[in-house]
Scaffold this active site. Structure first.
Site, PDB file in Angstrom:
ATOM      1  N   GLU A 132       0.849  -1.187   0.000  1.00  0.00           N
ATOM      2  CA  GLU A 132       0.000   0.000   0.000  1.00  0.00           C
ATOM      3  C   GLU A 132       0.886   1.239   0.000  1.00  0.00           C
ATOM      4  O   GLU A 132       2.084   1.160   0.312  1.00  0.00           O
ATOM      5  CB  GLU A 132      -0.921  -0.004   1.217  1.00  0.00           C
ATOM      6  CG  GLU A 132      -1.878  -1.180   1.218  1.00  0.00           C
ATOM      7  CD  GLU A 132      -2.821  -1.205   2.408  1.00  0.00           C
ATOM      8  OE1 GLU A 132      -3.623  -2.143   2.500  1.00  0.00           O
ATOM      9  OE2 GLU A 132      -2.736  -0.275   3.259  1.00  0.00           O
ATOM     10  N   PRO A 133       0.319   2.393  -0.340  1.00  0.00           N
ATOM     11  CA  PRO A 133       1.139   3.612  -0.415  1.00  0.00           C
ATOM     12  C   PRO A 133       1.952   3.895   0.843  1.00  0.00           C
ATOM     13  O   PRO A 133       3.033   4.466   0.751  1.00  0.00           O
ATOM     14  CB  PRO A 133       0.091   4.703  -0.672  1.00  0.00           C
ATOM     15  CG  PRO A 133      -1.001   4.001  -1.419  1.00  0.00           C
ATOM     16  CD  PRO A 133      -1.061   2.632  -0.818  1.00  0.00           C
ATOM     17  N   GLU A 249       8.863 -17.106  -2.995  1.00  0.00           N
ATOM     18  CA  GLU A 249       8.960 -15.865  -3.748  1.00  0.00           C
ATOM     19  C   GLU A 249      10.394 -15.341  -3.737  1.00  0.00           C
ATOM     20  O   GLU A 249      10.923 -14.890  -4.761  1.00  0.00           O
ATOM     21  CB  GLU A 249       8.022 -14.811  -3.155  1.00  0.00           C
ATOM     22  CG  GLU A 249       8.120 -13.454  -3.834  1.00  0.00           C
ATOM     23  CD  GLU A 249       7.163 -12.428  -3.259  1.00  0.00           C
ATOM     24  OE1 GLU A 249       7.315 -11.235  -3.580  1.00  0.00           O
ATOM     25  OE2 GLU A 249       6.258 -12.821  -2.486  1.00  0.00           O
ATOM     26  N   ARG A 250      11.040 -15.419  -2.596  1.00  0.00           N
ATOM     27  CA  ARG A 250      12.405 -14.893  -2.498  1.00  0.00           C
ATOM     28  C   ARG A 250      13.401 -15.763  -3.240  1.00  0.00           C
ATOM     29  O   ARG A 250      14.366 -15.253  -3.829  1.00  0.00           O
ATOM     30  CB  ARG A 250      12.764 -14.718  -1.023  1.00  0.00           C
ATOM     31  CG  ARG A 250      12.004 -13.550  -0.417  1.00  0.00           C
ATOM     32  CD  ARG A 250      11.935 -13.516   1.083  1.00  0.00           C
ATOM     33  NE  ARG A 250      11.155 -12.343   1.500  1.00  0.00           N
ATOM     34  CZ  ARG A 250      10.669 -12.138   2.708  1.00  0.00           C
ATOM     35  NH1 ARG A 250      10.859 -13.042   3.658  1.00  0.00           N
ATOM     36  NH2 ARG A 250       9.982 -11.041   2.988  1.00  0.00           N
ATOM     37  N   GLY A 347      29.792   4.602 -23.319  1.00  0.00           N
ATOM     38  CA  GLY A 347      28.609   5.396 -23.646  1.00  0.00           C
ATOM     39  C   GLY A 347      27.475   4.583 -24.222  1.00  0.00           C
ATOM     40  O   GLY A 347      26.297   4.883 -24.005  1.00  0.00           O
ATOM     41  N   ASN A 373      16.430  -5.848   0.636  1.00  0.00           N
ATOM     42  CA  ASN A 373      17.610  -6.633   1.012  1.00  0.00           C
ATOM     43  C   ASN A 373      18.076  -6.337   2.429  1.00  0.00           C
ATOM     44  O   ASN A 373      18.684  -7.197   3.079  1.00  0.00           O
ATOM     45  CB  ASN A 373      18.737  -6.402   0.003  1.00  0.00           C
ATOM     46  CG  ASN A 373      18.509  -7.187  -1.274  1.00  0.00           C
ATOM     47  OD1 ASN A 373      17.440  -7.768  -1.487  1.00  0.00           O
ATOM     48  ND2 ASN A 373      19.509  -7.221  -2.138  1.00  0.00           N
TER      49      ASN A 373
END
Length: 384
Positions: A132-133, A249-250, A347, A373
């Site tokens: 969430e925000p 998930e990790r 570059g 992390n």
């Protein structure tokens, strides 16, 4: 080169065949579309069905629910091929490795038979809505609320940084169903988004990388979802369910980090052999040679760590600390290698048309999502 010859000890003929299938599919269906997907900020909706037809969705979900009947090793093979190809758009890792497994692990029989076959075919696309925000990695501060009203939950709240946000038909939503503080009042609810009043997809978020991934905000305003869509037999199990699935998930994020690091090194060695400076190609220069030697070591170490943990996870023996260690080590290595390889390109490495530039920008979020992390290191430290 040692990375080119590297084959994990857990590989077998079946997994080698799957790797070949995934590589061919990605070369044909993904690579030619990456630039266009980046411009439109999403993969094509029909691409999900093409992936399902090819048998690349939900490969570790049981066959009785439409999946491939494989293990995490099968998921790892597919995701590694994505990352080696520089594909940062297709959200299969979220769909197959995360969302489908919340349903498979915690759904009842009716829920699994209702949703998993569609996910395996690509007719349904999955997303998970945790962040969430104002919460970030602190899931215990979730404010989205699901208030029970008869046979429905009335959901209000907002989520952000949602991968597969444009196409998602199913959202595993983390919501507060109780008044208990912290994680005790959280539940997981599957939201079916089609024609759902009160559900709104917000803007596509402008990121520094992964431009082809449809990362969006999601909003819920008095959205009514059946109580029958709760994952688990009772409310309040959400935080425990999340903790049980986060190691997978990790680990898949670690798999991606190791694979992407290897690909960056391979591409940079090829470039260094062709690019001339000061009367010789770059690979003749001592600094370039030393940098690439170190990058090979970093990539190989990341792959070796991942490959040590995959069999443990398949056997059901992967603990949270080991998964957290792999996540921070491999994604740190991915970022370090991408940065040093980009420098060798000079570059040209800063030009978006070069794959190394996309690898560099896509890598950065790996140290953030799935738990930062810094949090991963804290979790490891607690186990010491």
């Amino acid at each position: 080169m040692i990375l080119d010859d590297y084959r994990p000890a857990w590989a077998n003929e079946e997994l080698d065949d799957l790797r070949g299938l995934a590589r061919t599919f990605i070369a044909k269906e993904v690579a030619p579309n990456l630039a266009r997907w980046a411009t439109q900020h999403m993969v094509d909706r029909d691409f999900w069905r093409a992936a399902g037809k090819a048998g690349l969705l939900c490969v570790s979900i049981p066959e009785e629910y439409g999946g491939g009947g494989g293990t995490f090793a099968h998921e790892a093979v597919i995701y590694a091929e994505q990352c080696r190809a520089g594909d940062d758009a297709w959200g299969n890792m979220v769909h197959s490795t995360i969302v489908a497994h919340y349903i498979n692990a915690f759904g009842n029989e009716e829920q699994k038979r209702r949703w998993l076959p569609g996910m395996a075919s690509g007719d349904l696309v999955g997303a998970v809505a945790m962040t969430e925000p104002n919460t970030g990695s602190d899931l215990q501060r979730v404010r989205t609320r699901a208030r029970r009203d008869g046979d429905d939950y009335v959901i209000n709240g907002s989520k952000t940084f949602i991968s597969n946000g444009t196409h998602c038909d199913l959202v595993v939503l983390v919501a507060r169903t109780g008044d208990e503080s912290g994680g005790k009042g959280l539940s997981l609810i599957v939201v079916e988004t089609a024609d759902l009043p009160g559900f709104e997809r917000g803007r596509v978020l402008e990121k520094i990388g992964q431009h082809g991934q449809d990362t969006r905000e999601l909003f819920f305003t008095d959205a009514r979802v059946p109580v029958a869509n709760l994952l688990g037999e009772t409310e309040g199990q959400g935080f425990v369910q999340l903790m049980r699935q986060l190691p997978q998930e990790r680990l898949i994020l670690a798999v991606g980090g190791a694979a992407a690091a290897s690909a960056a090194v391979t591409e940079t060695i090829a470039y260094a052999k062709e690019r001339e400076a000061f009367g010789a190609n770059l690979l003749k220069l001592q600094n370039t040679r030393f940098v690439l030697a170190e990058c090979v070591a970093d990539a190989l170490a990341a792959n070796t760590l991942v490959d040590a943990l995959i069999p443990r996870h398949v056997a059901g023996e992967l603990d949270a600390a080991a998964a957290s260690l792999a996540k921070f080590f491999c994604t740190d290595a991915q970022n370090k290698v991408a940065d040093r390889c980009l420098q060798i390109f000079g570059g040209y490495g800063y030009m978006a048309e070069y794959p190394i530039a996309r690898r560099f920008t896509s890598a950065r979020v790996q140290k953030i999502y799935g738990g930062t992390n810094e949090i991963m290191k804290e979790l490891v430290a607690r186990s010491l």
